[in-house]
Design a protein around this motif. Structure first.
Motif, PDB file in Angstrom:
ATOM      1  N   THR A 132       0.850  -1.283   0.222  1.00  0.00           N
ATOM      2  CA  THR A 132      -0.143  -0.046  -0.339  1.00  0.00           C
ATOM      3  C   THR A 132       0.792   1.022  -0.019  1.00  0.00           C
ATOM      4  N   ASP A 133       0.270   2.422  -0.077  1.00  0.00           N
ATOM      5  CA  ASP A 133       0.787   3.762  -0.149  1.00  0.00           C
ATOM      6  C   ASP A 133       1.306   4.017   1.335  1.00  0.00           C
ATOM      7  N   ARG A 134       1.098   3.214   2.300  1.00  0.00           N
ATOM      8  CA  ARG A 134       1.583   3.164   3.717  1.00  0.00           C
ATOM      9  C   ARG A 134       2.291   2.012   4.089  1.00  0.00           C
ATOM     10  N   GLY A 135       2.848   1.210   3.145  1.00  0.00           N
ATOM     11  CA  GLY A 135       3.509  -0.069   3.653  1.00  0.00           C
ATOM     12  C   GLY A 135       3.093  -1.230   3.281  1.00  0.00           C
ATOM     13  N   ASN A 136       3.654  -2.280   3.403  1.00  0.00           N
ATOM     14  CA  ASN A 136       3.109  -3.847   3.397  1.00  0.00           C
ATOM     15  C   ASN A 136       1.982  -3.949   4.463  1.00  0.00           C
ATOM     16  N   ALA A 137       0.828  -4.819   4.115  1.00  0.00           N
ATOM     17  CA  ALA A 137       0.196  -5.077   5.076  1.00  0.00           C
ATOM     18  C   ALA A 137      -0.572  -6.449   4.704  1.00  0.00           C
ATOM     19  N   SER A 138      -1.115  -7.058   5.534  1.00  0.00           N
ATOM     20  CA  SER A 138      -1.854  -8.410   5.571  1.00  0.00           C
ATOM     21  C   SER A 138      -3.403  -8.241   5.927  1.00  0.00           C
ATOM     22  N   LEU A 139      -4.036  -8.569   4.997  1.00  0.00           N
ATOM     23  CA  LEU A 139      -5.717  -8.596   5.373  1.00  0.00           C
ATOM     24  C   LEU A 139      -6.322  -9.717   5.220  1.00  0.00           C
ATOM     25  N   VAL A 140      -7.378  -9.879   6.094  1.00  0.00           N
ATOM     26  CA  VAL A 140      -8.412 -11.086   5.719  1.00  0.00           C
ATOM     27  C   VAL A 140      -9.711 -10.669   5.374  1.00  0.00           C
ATOM     28  N   LEU A 141      -9.683 -11.133   3.935  1.00  0.00           N
ATOM     29  CA  LEU A 141     -11.137 -10.940   3.323  1.00  0.00           C
ATOM     30  C   LEU A 141     -12.207 -11.959   3.739  1.00  0.00           C
ATOM     31  N   LYS A 142     -13.444 -11.550   4.309  1.00  0.00           N
ATOM     32  CA  LYS A 142     -14.149 -12.598   4.875  1.00  0.00           C
ATOM     33  C   LYS A 142     -15.284 -13.178   3.735  1.00  0.00           C
ATOM     34  N   GLY A 143     -15.570 -12.319   2.635  1.00  0.00           N
ATOM     35  CA  GLY A 143     -16.453 -12.727   1.657  1.00  0.00           C
ATOM     36  C   GLY A 143     -16.457 -11.642   0.582  1.00  0.00           C
ATOM     37  N   GLU A 144     -16.482 -11.944  -0.592  1.00  0.00           N
ATOM     38  CA  GLU A 144     -16.591 -11.173  -1.904  1.00  0.00           C
ATOM     39  C   GLU A 144     -17.529 -10.024  -1.605  1.00  0.00           C
ATOM     40  N   GLU A 145     -18.428 -10.009  -0.734  1.00  0.00           N
ATOM     41  CA  GLU A 145     -19.284  -9.040  -0.606  1.00  0.00           C
ATOM     42  C   GLU A 145     -18.410  -7.796   0.132  1.00  0.00           C
ATOM     43  N   ASP A 146     -17.325  -8.002   0.450  1.00  0.00           N
ATOM     44  CA  ASP A 146     -16.327  -6.978   1.110  1.00  0.00           C
ATOM     45  C   ASP A 146     -15.644  -6.049   0.338  1.00  0.00           C
ATOM     46  N   ILE A 147     -15.893  -6.590  -0.891  1.00  0.00           N
ATOM     47  CA  ILE A 147     -15.216  -5.716  -2.030  1.00  0.00           C
ATOM     48  C   ILE A 147     -16.277  -4.945  -2.552  1.00  0.00           C
ATOM     49  N   ARG A 148     -16.176  -3.728  -2.445  1.00  0.00           N
ATOM     50  CA  ARG A 148     -17.270  -2.735  -3.161  1.00  0.00           C
ATOM     51  C   ARG A 148     -16.794  -1.885  -4.406  1.00  0.00           C
ATOM     52  N   ARG A 149     -17.833  -2.021  -5.100  1.00  0.00           N
ATOM     53  CA  ARG A 149     -17.351  -1.164  -6.443  1.00  0.00           C
ATOM     54  C   ARG A 149     -17.794   0.265  -6.188  1.00  0.00           C
ATOM     55  N   LEU A 150     -16.750   1.144  -6.545  1.00  0.00           N
ATOM     56  CA  LEU A 150     -17.137   2.551  -6.215  1.00  0.00           C
ATOM     57  C   LEU A 150     -17.128   3.125  -7.765  1.00  0.00           C
ATOM     58  N   THR A 151     -17.157   4.352  -8.023  1.00  0.00           N
ATOM     59  CA  THR A 151     -17.123   5.048  -9.273  1.00  0.00           C
ATOM     60  C   THR A 151     -15.801   4.066 -10.100  1.00  0.00           C
ATOM     61  N   SER A 152     -16.349   3.666 -11.139  1.00  0.00           N
ATOM     62  CA  SER A 152     -15.240   2.837 -11.878  1.00  0.00           C
ATOM     63  C   SER A 152     -14.252   3.738 -12.246  1.00  0.00           C
ATOM     64  N   PRO A 153     -12.987   3.318 -11.972  1.00  0.00           N
ATOM     65  CA  PRO A 153     -12.509   1.806 -11.770  1.00  0.00           C
ATOM     66  C   PRO A 153     -12.220   1.540 -10.252  1.00  0.00           C
ATOM     67  N   ALA A 154     -12.726   2.339  -9.528  1.00  0.00           N
ATOM     68  CA  ALA A 154     -12.070   2.208  -8.078  1.00  0.00           C
ATOM     69  C   ALA A 154     -13.001   1.297  -7.144  1.00  0.00           C
ATOM     70  N   LEU A 155     -12.242   0.689  -6.210  1.00  0.00           N
ATOM     71  CA  LEU A 155     -12.865  -0.437  -5.471  1.00  0.00           C
ATOM     72  C   LEU A 155     -12.550  -0.236  -3.732  1.00  0.00           C
ATOM     73  N   LEU A 156     -13.447  -0.494  -2.876  1.00  0.00           N
ATOM     74  CA  LEU A 156     -13.125  -0.290  -1.564  1.00  0.00           C
ATOM     75  C   LEU A 156     -13.324  -1.742  -0.754  1.00  0.00           C
ATOM     76  N   ILE A 157     -12.205  -2.274  -0.306  1.00  0.00           N
ATOM     77  CA  ILE A 157     -12.109  -3.378   0.233  1.00  0.00           C
ATOM     78  C   ILE A 157     -12.080  -3.538   1.672  1.00  0.00           C
ATOM     79  N   ALA A 158     -12.946  -4.132   2.470  1.00  0.00           N
ATOM     80  CA  ALA A 158     -12.919  -3.987   3.900  1.00  0.00           C
ATOM     81  C   ALA A 158     -12.452  -5.507   4.205  1.00  0.00           C
ATOM     82  N   ASP A 159     -11.306  -5.381   5.380  1.00  0.00           N
ATOM     83  CA  ASP A 159     -10.898  -6.467   5.934  1.00  0.00           C
ATOM     84  C   ASP A 159     -11.559  -7.002   7.233  1.00  0.00           C
TER      85      ASP A 159
END
Length: 157
Positions: free
Chosen positions: A104-131
């Motif tokens: 990331t722009d703030r360094g390396n990270a590890s995240l756990v994606l619980k499900g595909e629904e945690d990836i939100r499509r914003l105004t194309s082509p942006a995505l928001l991922i909740a860990d």
């Protein structure tokens, strides 16, 4: 030089943001809230009191005097933590929950994606991922990612 607004904005002795309106009434614990934090962060900022009541609407940060703008930018930076994913290094499995290692722009990270629904499509082509811890990661342009990152991402979209 920008004309001063009809209100005063400062930090009180406890470090909280304090707003004094044109009527002279002072509100402590004021919070700046962006209307469009990802798509248009410089425009549309409301200052709200601790009860959620909007005290003033700011069309754009550049309209403010430097000291007010700096104060609000500092407050917003503390409040908004959304690392931007630059590269997906690895994905533990293509079934969820899945552990991702990202740059990331703030360094390396590890995240756990619980499900595909945690990836939100914003105004194309942006995505928001909740860990799984509630941290949001932004992919500003999924098509600008390297080929390997796009392949990993496509498995979940």
């Amino acid at each position: 030089m920008t004309a001063p607004p009809p209100y005063r904005l400062q930090r009180n002795a406890f470090g909280a943001l304090e707003f004094t309106g044109p009527d002279g009434e002072t509100h402590s614990g004021v919070v700046p809230v962006r209307a469009f934090p990802i798509t248009d962060p410089e425009h549309g900022i409301g200052l709200v009191d601790p009860h959620g009541q909007e005290l003033v609407w700011i069309e754009q940060l550049t309209d403010l005097p430097d000291d007010y703008r700096s104060l609000l930018e500092t407050e917003l930076a503390c409040r908004e933590f959304i690392p931007e994913i630059k590269r997906i290094v690895s994905v533990a499995s293509f079934a969820t929950p899945s552990t991702w290692v990202v740059e990331t722009d703030r360094g390396n990270a590890s995240l756990v994606l619980k499900g595909e629904e945690d990836i939100r499509r914003l105004t194309s082509p942006a995505l928001l991922i909740a860990d799984s811890h509630g941290i949001h990661f932004l992919i500003r342009d999924r098509y600008a990612l390297d080929q390997q990152s796009r392949r990993f991402l496509d498995r979940f979209l």
